[in-house]
Design a protein around this motif. Structure first.
Motif, short mmCIF file in Angstrom:
data_model
loop_
_atom_site.label_atom_id
_atom_site.label_comp_id
_atom_site.label_asym_id
_atom_site.label_seq_id
_atom_site.Cartn_x
_atom_site.Cartn_y
_atom_site.Cartn_z
N GLN A 124 0.82 -1.22 0.00
CA GLN A 124 0.00 0.00 0.00
C GLN A 124 0.86 1.26 0.00
OE1 GLN A 124 -2.77 -1.10 3.36
NE2 GLN A 124 -4.33 -0.48 1.88
N ALA A 125 2.03 1.20 0.62
CA ALA A 125 2.92 2.36 0.62
C ALA A 125 3.42 2.67 -0.79
CB ALA A 125 4.11 2.11 1.55
N ARG A 126 3.60 1.63 -1.59
CA ARG A 126 4.07 1.80 -2.97
C ARG A 126 2.91 2.13 -3.90
NH1 ARG A 126 8.55 -0.19 -6.13
NH2 ARG A 126 8.19 0.62 -8.22
N ASP A 127 1.80 1.41 -3.76
CA ASP A 127 0.62 1.61 -4.63
C ASP A 127 -0.41 2.44 -3.86
OD1 ASP A 127 1.98 -0.03 -6.33
OD2 ASP A 127 0.54 -1.66 -6.33
N THR A 128 -0.26 3.75 -3.92
CA THR A 128 -1.09 4.62 -3.10
C THR A 128 -2.56 4.62 -3.52
OG1 THR A 128 -0.43 6.49 -4.51
CG2 THR A 128 0.81 6.14 -2.47
N GLY A 129 -2.84 4.18 -4.76
CA GLY A 129 -4.23 4.14 -5.22
C GLY A 129 -4.95 2.86 -4.85
N LEU A 130 -4.27 1.95 -4.19
CA LEU A 130 -4.85 0.66 -3.82
C LEU A 130 -5.87 0.84 -2.70
CD1 LEU A 130 -4.84 -2.46 -4.09
CD2 LEU A 130 -2.95 -2.48 -2.46
N ASP A 131 -7.11 0.41 -2.95
CA ASP A 131 -8.19 0.55 -1.98
C ASP A 131 -8.64 -0.84 -1.53
OD1 ASP A 131 -10.50 1.00 -0.55
OD2 ASP A 131 -11.40 2.35 -2.02
N LEU A 132 -8.41 -1.15 -0.25
CA LEU A 132 -8.78 -2.47 0.29
C LEU A 132 -10.02 -2.39 1.17
CD1 LEU A 132 -5.24 -3.90 1.21
CD2 LEU A 132 -6.59 -4.26 -0.87
N SER A 133 -10.85 -1.35 0.96
CA SER A 133 -12.03 -1.18 1.80
C SER A 133 -13.05 -2.31 1.61
CB SER A 133 -12.70 0.17 1.51
OG SER A 133 -13.09 0.26 0.14
N ALA A 134 -12.96 -3.03 0.50
CA ALA A 134 -13.89 -4.14 0.26
C ALA A 134 -13.49 -5.40 1.02
CB ALA A 134 -13.98 -4.45 -1.23
N LEU A 135 -12.30 -5.40 1.63
CA LEU A 135 -11.80 -6.60 2.31
C LEU A 135 -12.34 -6.67 3.73
CD1 LEU A 135 -9.87 -9.06 2.15
CD2 LEU A 135 -8.07 -7.57 3.05
N SER A 136 -13.17 -7.67 4.01
CA SER A 136 -13.74 -7.82 5.35
C SER A 136 -12.75 -8.47 6.30
CB SER A 136 -15.02 -8.66 5.28
OG SER A 136 -14.73 -9.96 4.79
N ARG A 137 -11.99 -9.45 5.79
CA ARG A 137 -11.07 -10.19 6.65
C ARG A 137 -10.12 -11.02 5.82
NH1 ARG A 137 -13.77 -15.64 8.00
NH2 ARG A 137 -15.37 -15.79 6.40
N VAL A 138 -9.02 -11.41 6.44
CA VAL A 138 -8.12 -12.40 5.89
C VAL A 138 -8.23 -13.63 6.79
CG1 VAL A 138 -5.72 -13.00 5.38
CG2 VAL A 138 -6.53 -10.65 5.00
N LEU A 139 -8.55 -14.76 6.20
CA LEU A 139 -8.66 -16.00 6.97
C LEU A 139 -7.53 -16.94 6.56
CD1 LEU A 139 -10.07 -18.01 8.88
CD2 LEU A 139 -11.50 -18.71 6.94
N ILE A 140 -6.68 -17.30 7.50
CA ILE A 140 -5.60 -18.25 7.25
C ILE A 140 -6.01 -19.57 7.87
CG2 ILE A 140 -3.16 -18.72 7.61
CD1 ILE A 140 -2.70 -15.71 7.79
N ALA A 141 -6.28 -20.57 7.02
CA ALA A 141 -6.87 -21.83 7.47
C ALA A 141 -6.02 -23.02 7.04
CB ALA A 141 -8.28 -21.97 6.91
N ASP A 142 -5.94 -24.02 7.91
CA ASP A 142 -5.21 -25.24 7.56
C ASP A 142 -5.87 -25.97 6.41
OD1 ASP A 142 -3.67 -24.55 9.69
OD2 ASP A 142 -3.99 -26.38 10.85
N ASP A 143 -7.21 -25.95 6.38
CA ASP A 143 -7.98 -26.67 5.36
C ASP A 143 -8.67 -25.65 4.46
OD1 ASP A 143 -9.65 -28.26 3.83
OD2 ASP A 143 -10.23 -29.57 5.49
N LEU A 144 -7.98 -25.26 3.39
CA LEU A 144 -8.52 -24.22 2.51
C LEU A 144 -9.81 -24.65 1.82
CD1 LEU A 144 -8.32 -21.43 1.22
CD2 LEU A 144 -6.74 -22.38 -0.47
N PRO A 145 -9.90 -25.89 1.27
CA PRO A 145 -11.17 -26.29 0.64
C PRO A 145 -12.35 -26.23 1.61
CG PRO A 145 -9.42 -27.78 -0.01
CD PRO A 145 -8.85 -26.90 1.06
N ALA A 146 -12.13 -26.62 2.87
CA ALA A 146 -13.21 -26.56 3.87
C ALA A 146 -13.61 -25.11 4.14
CB ALA A 146 -12.77 -27.24 5.16
N ALA A 147 -12.63 -24.22 4.19
CA ALA A 147 -12.92 -22.80 4.41
C ALA A 147 -13.69 -22.22 3.22
CB ALA A 147 -11.61 -22.03 4.61
N GLU A 148 -13.33 -22.63 2.01
CA GLU A 148 -14.05 -22.18 0.82
C GLU A 148 -15.49 -22.68 0.86
OE1 GLU A 148 -10.36 -22.08 -2.41
OE2 GLU A 148 -11.43 -23.95 -2.04
N HIS A 149 -15.66 -23.94 1.23
CA HIS A 149 -17.01 -24.53 1.30
C HIS A 149 -17.85 -23.79 2.32
CE1 HIS A 149 -20.14 -27.57 1.08
NE2 HIS A 149 -20.10 -27.66 2.42
N LYS A 150 -17.27 -23.50 3.48
CA LYS A 150 -17.98 -22.80 4.55
C LYS A 150 -18.39 -21.40 4.10
CE LYS A 150 -17.58 -21.70 9.48
NZ LYS A 150 -16.69 -21.75 10.67
#
Length: 298
Positions: free
Chosen positions: A29-55
């Protein structure tokens, strides 16, 4: 930034993972000042990515992947495979460089998720080609913005594009030969559309990086420049490069899309397929005029 963890590996390494993600996103973001992440609700780091996608209600996708953006109410969530992410952070500098670039691209996808799709033509041909045009713009715009974080060992997808250039003529000829055997015009259109879509998306992918780097192809790879110049792709490459750069400079929408639709039609025409709207404007027609019509069919 709201970062959540799910699973023993991700949770056990939560402090380090949080610190790394926050630091990398901050650097981007410091380099790309026009980058807008306001649409991002959360970052989820999960051991089981397919299960997280399904959920999250996301449909399964084929292939191995490190992360995925999914809808999360009115916003989007960025899901990461925690085990893979931790493995990358335990690796060498080259792997870390690839992670930075991957996250950079995901950030710009989040940025684009907040922008409603521009209005475009509802004509049958425009609708038929809209998925290709949309994919070309996504590849081009994201890669152009993210060129500064390209890892030193990246080949810009040039090897893949080279393989397509070498394989496509025979592949298209095979589809046309099969058409003369079974007269299945819908099948010919569907299969050739898939092949042309793959080609044009790869062209946009490479050109986005080149324009982001401010370099012509010949400066990056003289061998690839020669391959393109001596192939069927040469005229398509030159015009599409101009149209992508010009369209990027104006608002997304019909004015930017029209030239790309013509480029896609030109790619079809290269192999003897003329795609056009029917005379009453209600459907898409394909005229088959192969460059080398087979004399005998087996």
């Amino acid at each position: 930034m709201n970062i959540e963890f799910d699973g023993p590996i991700s949770s056990a390494n939560a402090a380090t993972l949080r610190q790394v993600i926050e630091a990398l996103v901050g650097r981007i973001q410091a380099r790309d000042t026009g980058l807008d992440l306001s649409a991002l609700s959360r970052v989820l780091i999960a051991d089981d990515l397919p299960a997280a996608e399904h959920k999250a209600g996301a449909a399964p996708v084929a292939g191995d992947h490190l992360s995925r953006i999914v809808f999360d109410g009115p916003q989007v969530a960025l899901l990461f495979d925690g085990a893979k992410l931790w493995q990358i952070l335990s690796g060498d500098g080259a792997e870390i460089a690839r992670l930075i670039h991957h996250l950079h691209k995901e950030c710009w996808r989040v940025h684009d998720a907040r922008t409603p799709a521009p209005e475009t033509s509802s004509a049958p041909l425009a609708l038929a080609l809209a998925p290709i045009v949309g994919a070309m713009w996504q590849e081009y715009r994201i890669n152009r913005r993210c060129a500064w974080s390209l890892p030193a060992d990246s080949d810009l997808l040039l090897n893949h594009l080279a393989a397509l250039i070498q394989a496509l003529p025979d592949g298209m000829q095979e589809e046309i030969t099969l058409y003369f055997a079974d007269q299945d015009l819908d099948g010919l259109f569907a299969k050739s559309l898939g092949r042309i879509a793959h080609l044009m998306q790869a062209v946009a992918h490479v050109q986005g990086y080149l324009d982001g780097m401010g370099q012509p192809l010949k400066n990056v790879s003289a061998e690839m420049h020669e391959l393109v110049a001596d192939s069927f792709l040469s005229p398509i490459w030159l015009t599409t490069a101009r149209h992508l750069a010009a369209g990027h400079a104006i608002e997304p929408g019909e004015l930017a899309d029209i030239p790309l639709r013509r480029d896609i039609q030109s790619a079809f025409a290269t192999f003897g397929l003329q795609i056009r709207e029917s005379e009453d404007g209600s459907d898409v027609w394909v005229d088959v005029t192969p460059l080398t019509k087979p004399e005998t069919l087996h």
